[in-house]
Design an enzyme around this catalytic site. Structure first.
Site, PDB file in Angstrom:
ATOM      1  N   ASP A  16       0.743  -1.301   0.063  1.00  0.00           N
ATOM      2  CA  ASP A  16      -0.047   0.092   0.070  1.00  0.00           C
ATOM      3  C   ASP A  16       0.926   1.325   0.088  1.00  0.00           C
ATOM      4  O   ASP A  16       0.570   2.061  -0.689  1.00  0.00           O
ATOM      5  CB  ASP A  16      -0.954  -0.136   1.446  1.00  0.00           C
ATOM      6  CG  ASP A  16      -2.094   0.866   1.204  1.00  0.00           C
ATOM      7  OD1 ASP A  16      -2.090   1.850   0.355  1.00  0.00           O
ATOM      8  OD2 ASP A  16      -3.134   0.486   1.854  1.00  0.00           O
ATOM      9  N   HIS A 207      -8.009  -1.114   9.142  1.00  0.00           N
ATOM     10  CA  HIS A 207      -6.979  -0.566   7.957  1.00  0.00           C
ATOM     11  C   HIS A 207      -7.341   0.893   7.868  1.00  0.00           C
ATOM     12  O   HIS A 207      -8.415   1.003   7.089  1.00  0.00           O
ATOM     13  CB  HIS A 207      -7.325  -1.267   6.708  1.00  0.00           C
ATOM     14  CG  HIS A 207      -6.427  -0.935   5.630  1.00  0.00           C
ATOM     15  ND1 HIS A 207      -5.243  -1.869   5.203  1.00  0.00           N
ATOM     16  CD2 HIS A 207      -6.245   0.102   4.671  1.00  0.00           C
ATOM     17  CE1 HIS A 207      -4.562  -1.103   4.353  1.00  0.00           C
ATOM     18  NE2 HIS A 207      -5.531  -0.023   3.986  1.00  0.00           N
ATOM     19  N   HIS A 209      -6.536   4.845   6.570  1.00  0.00           N
ATOM     20  CA  HIS A 209      -5.823   5.829   5.973  1.00  0.00           C
ATOM     21  C   HIS A 209      -6.013   7.163   6.804  1.00  0.00           C
ATOM     22  O   HIS A 209      -7.131   7.188   7.376  1.00  0.00           O
ATOM     23  CB  HIS A 209      -6.224   5.957   4.470  1.00  0.00           C
ATOM     24  CG  HIS A 209      -5.670   4.755   3.742  1.00  0.00           C
ATOM     25  ND1 HIS A 209      -4.547   4.979   3.136  1.00  0.00           N
ATOM     26  CD2 HIS A 209      -6.026   3.471   3.687  1.00  0.00           C
ATOM     27  CE1 HIS A 209      -4.351   3.622   2.439  1.00  0.00           C
ATOM     28  NE2 HIS A 209      -5.249   2.812   2.739  1.00  0.00           N
ATOM     29  N   CYS A 240      -4.436   4.401  -2.182  1.00  0.00           N
ATOM     30  CA  CYS A 240      -4.778   3.612  -3.271  1.00  0.00           C
ATOM     31  C   CYS A 240      -4.957   4.782  -4.752  1.00  0.00           C
ATOM     32  O   CYS A 240      -5.680   5.549  -4.520  1.00  0.00           O
ATOM     33  CB  CYS A 240      -6.095   2.980  -3.090  1.00  0.00           C
ATOM     34  SG  CYS A 240      -6.737   2.298  -4.599  1.00  0.00           S
ATOM     35  N   ASN A 249      -1.519   5.608   4.691  1.00  0.00           N
ATOM     36  CA  ASN A 249      -1.979   4.855   5.870  1.00  0.00           C
ATOM     37  C   ASN A 249      -1.485   5.364   7.143  1.00  0.00           C
ATOM     38  O   ASN A 249      -0.556   6.352   6.996  1.00  0.00           O
ATOM     39  CB  ASN A 249      -1.177   3.580   5.658  1.00  0.00           C
ATOM     40  CG  ASN A 249      -1.687   2.566   4.674  1.00  0.00           C
ATOM     41  OD1 ASN A 249      -1.337   2.714   3.329  1.00  0.00           O
ATOM     42  ND2 ASN A 249      -2.736   1.775   4.944  1.00  0.00           N
TER      43      ASN A 249
HETATM   44  P1  HMG Z   1      -8.953  -5.344 -16.588  1.00  0.00           P
HETATM   45  O1  HMG Z   1      -8.242  -4.444 -17.422  1.00  0.00           O
HETATM   46  O2  HMG Z   1     -10.315  -5.098 -16.371  1.00  0.00           O
HETATM   47  O3  HMG Z   1      -8.431  -6.982 -16.749  1.00  0.00           O
HETATM   48  O4  HMG Z   1      -8.173  -5.315 -15.248  1.00  0.00           O
HETATM   49  P2  HMG Z   1      -8.681  -7.758 -17.845  1.00  0.00           P
HETATM   50  O5  HMG Z   1      -8.986  -9.197 -17.269  1.00  0.00           O
HETATM   51  O6  HMG Z   1      -9.202  -7.269 -19.269  1.00  0.00           O
HETATM   52  O7  HMG Z   1      -7.062  -7.886 -18.132  1.00  0.00           O
HETATM   53  C1  HMG Z   1      -6.407  -6.855 -18.792  1.00  0.00           C
HETATM   54  C2  HMG Z   1      -4.784  -7.265 -18.934  1.00  0.00           C
HETATM   55  O8  HMG Z   1      -4.335  -7.292 -17.747  1.00  0.00           O
HETATM   56  C3  HMG Z   1      -4.513  -8.431 -19.491  1.00  0.00           C
HETATM   57  O9  HMG Z   1      -3.159  -8.081 -20.333  1.00  0.00           O
HETATM   58  C4  HMG Z   1      -4.262  -9.356 -18.610  1.00  0.00           C
HETATM   59  O10 HMG Z   1      -3.633 -10.516 -18.880  1.00  0.00           O
HETATM   60  C5  HMG Z   1      -3.718  -8.483 -17.422  1.00  0.00           C
HETATM   61  P3  HMG Z   1      -3.136  -8.197 -21.975  1.00  0.00           P
HETATM   62  O11 HMG Z   1      -3.889  -9.143 -22.452  1.00  0.00           O
HETATM   63  O12 HMG Z   1      -3.989  -6.725 -22.155  1.00  0.00           O
HETATM   64  O13 HMG Z   1      -1.742  -7.797 -22.197  1.00  0.00           O
HETATM   65  N1  HMG Z   1      -3.942  -9.089 -16.065  1.00  0.00           N
HETATM   66  C6  HMG Z   1      -2.984  -9.202 -15.214  1.00  0.00           C
HETATM   67  N2  HMG Z   1      -1.792  -9.272 -15.325  1.00  0.00           N
HETATM   68  C7  HMG Z   1      -0.974  -9.348 -14.017  1.00  0.00           C
HETATM   69  N3  HMG Z   1      -1.576  -9.728 -13.044  1.00  0.00           N
HETATM   70  C8  HMG Z   1      -2.774  -9.843 -12.861  1.00  0.00           C
HETATM   71  C9  HMG Z   1      -3.805  -9.652 -14.052  1.00  0.00           C
HETATM   72  N4  HMG Z   1      -4.838  -9.704 -14.319  1.00  0.00           N
HETATM   73  C10 HMG Z   1      -5.268  -9.214 -15.441  1.00  0.00           C
HETATM   74  N5  HMG Z   1      -3.175 -10.341 -11.770  1.00  0.00           N
HETATM   75  C11 HMG Z   1      -7.705  -5.891 -12.886  1.00  0.00           C
HETATM   76  C12 HMG Z   1      -8.811  -6.085 -14.029  1.00  0.00           C
HETATM   77  C13 HMG Z   1      -7.976  -6.588 -11.515  1.00  0.00           C
HETATM   78  C14 HMG Z   1      -6.298  -6.651 -13.539  1.00  0.00           C
HETATM   79  C15 HMG Z   1      -7.008  -4.291 -12.810  1.00  0.00           C
HETATM   80  O14 HMG Z   1      -8.247  -3.495 -12.412  1.00  0.00           O
HETATM   81  C16 HMG Z   1      -5.995  -4.474 -11.507  1.00  0.00           C
HETATM   82  O15 HMG Z   1      -4.819  -4.862 -11.596  1.00  0.00           O
HETATM   83  N6  HMG Z   1      -6.196  -3.548 -10.663  1.00  0.00           N
HETATM   84  C17 HMG Z   1      -5.535  -3.534  -9.492  1.00  0.00           C
HETATM   85  C18 HMG Z   1      -5.897  -1.936  -8.726  1.00  0.00           C
HETATM   86  C19 HMG Z   1      -5.130  -1.959  -7.437  1.00  0.00           C
HETATM   87  O16 HMG Z   1      -3.956  -2.503  -7.421  1.00  0.00           O
HETATM   88  N7  HMG Z   1      -5.461  -1.146  -6.550  1.00  0.00           N
HETATM   89  C20 HMG Z   1      -5.011  -0.680  -5.412  1.00  0.00           C
HETATM   90  C21 HMG Z   1      -4.905  -1.947  -4.473  1.00  0.00           C
HETATM   91  S1  HMG Z   1      -6.478  -1.883  -3.547  1.00  0.00           S
HETATM   92  C22 HMG Z   1      -6.169  -0.842  -1.993  1.00  0.00           C
HETATM   93  O17 HMG Z   1      -5.194  -0.236  -2.178  1.00  0.00           O
HETATM   94  C23 HMG Z   1      -7.156  -0.635  -1.031  1.00  0.00           C
HETATM   95  C24 HMG Z   1      -6.450  -1.527   0.389  1.00  0.00           C
HETATM   96  O18 HMG Z   1      -5.155  -0.915   0.722  1.00  0.00           O
HETATM   97  C25 HMG Z   1      -7.827  -1.463   1.389  1.00  0.00           C
HETATM   98  C26 HMG Z   1      -8.267   0.029   1.628  1.00  0.00           C
HETATM   99  O19 HMG Z   1      -7.356   0.861   1.884  1.00  0.00           O
HETATM  100  O20 HMG Z   1      -9.337   0.077   1.155  1.00  0.00           O
HETATM  101  C27 HMG Z   1      -6.370  -2.971  -0.088  1.00  0.00           C
HETATM  102 MG    MG Z   2      -5.119   0.839   1.778  1.00  0.00          MG
END
Ligand code: HMG
Ligand code: MG
Length: 300
Positions: A16, A207, A209, A240, A249
């Protein structure tokens, strides 16, 4: 009343803390951060994310970093996965603990992982099934538990429903998250209380922030309610990239200082944590957000 005096900190700075940093840090720095954290007495360190590198470029080196860190026996090194693809890559890299994440509000979930809440839960089903078969522990996050950057207020019942779904699917621990740091103590406590009517308190984490400076007060209220697992990030890093208005955080140094002051134990060496927080803020070339590290910085 929870008389257990042990609190487990889930250190999230490598994930994060770094995911929102625009300047790409080399893997060497990330490995050094995690190794330093491992030496502080922390029992859980969320190390990286196996998400799309197009969405989070900072963590594109997840496999390399995970491979290179020193794995200290007794310390858990969970990694974030958004789907089965991420789970498989994480497993190939050697991960034995993962975290899945969804939200209590639709609009945020769409912005963050391009899926509805229901779709995201469906994506987690194969992850939970494979994890169970492979003996992998899965943690679940519920974002926007105290407010959403798009929707505003989030009904407590929505938080409870999503948390329960994740728990029923097999997550061993549910972290309820104030993604944009808008919560206040009475609201935080009421939310946690409601969730704890469905999920045992020992399986819950908080959790926060610290956008509005309420995080420590919120944690105190939740400790009084009985929670004993707290997420935080050294130097107050974090946020995020898909949550407008989210800031760092709560700083681990400040949480540990407060917990020790309350007579609670963490097993963490605060001096080592402060030194690590100060070192990280130097690597990021920005002032620490930890008040404790600021107060002690001349001694580091
Ligand atoms: P998308 O574009 O809708 O997905 O993304 P897709 O299924 O159409 O795939 C698009 C491309 O991504 C494809 O590649 C997939 O292979 C690839 P391409 O064919 O175009 O070359 N792909 C991946 N590559 C690597 N690893 C993977 C993966 N999945 C698909 N796992 C997706 C959907 C979920 C992948 C995207 O939206 C994403 O990665 N989002 C992540 C966002 C993120 O990390 N946000 C921050 C974390 S959450 C947070 O901080 C909150 C938290 O701290 C708690 C709080 O504070 O609230 C936890
Ligand atoms: Mg967070």
């Amino acid at each position: 009343m929870n008389t257990n005096s042990e609190v487990r900190i889930v250190e999230v700075s490598p994930r994060d803390g770094l995911q929102n940093e625009k300047t790409l840090l080399p893997p060497d720095i990330k490995v050094a951060l995690i190794d330093r954290l491992s030496a502080t007495g922390l029992k859980t360190i969320e190390t990286t994310s196996f998400v799309s590198s197009r969405w989070v470029p900072q963590l594109a080196d997840a496999a390399e970093v995970f491979n290179r860190i020193r794995k200290v026996p007794g310390v858990g090194y969970p990694v974030l996965v958004p789907n089965e693809q991420g789970y498989r890559i994480a497993r190939t890299a050697g991960a034995t603990e993962v975290s899945v994440f969804t939200a209590a509000s639709e609009a945020f979930n769409r912005a963050n992982i391009n899926a509805s809440i229901e779709e995201s839960l469906q994506r987690f089903e194969p992850v939970l099934e494979e994890a169970k078969a492979e003996g992998v522990k899965v943690r679940g996050y519920v974002s926007t538990a105290l407010g959403c950057p798009y929707q505003g207020e989030v009904p407590i019942a929505d938080v409870v429903n999503v948390a329960k779904r994740l728990y029923d699917m097999g997550c061993y621990e549910i972290s309820v998250a104030d993604t944009i740091g808008v919560g206040t103590p009475a609201k935080a406590r009421a939310m946690l209380h409601a969730v704890s009517q469905e999920i045992p308190m020992h399986a819950l984490a908080v959790h926060f922030h610290d956008t509005y400076g309420q995080a420590l007060a919120n944690i105190l209220a939740c400790l009084e309610e009985g929670v004993r697992v707290v997420d935080s990030a050294v130097s107050g890093t974090g946020g995020c990239p898909y949550a407008k208005g989210a800031s760092g955080n709560v700083a681990s140094e400040d949480v540990v200082y407060m917990l020790h002051g309350l007579g609670l134990t963490t097993g963490i060496d605060l001096d080592l944590l402060v030194a690590t927080g100060a070192w990280l803020s130097a690597q990021l070339n920005k002032p620490t957000a930890s008040r404790v590290t600021k107060a002690r910085i001349t001694a580091v």
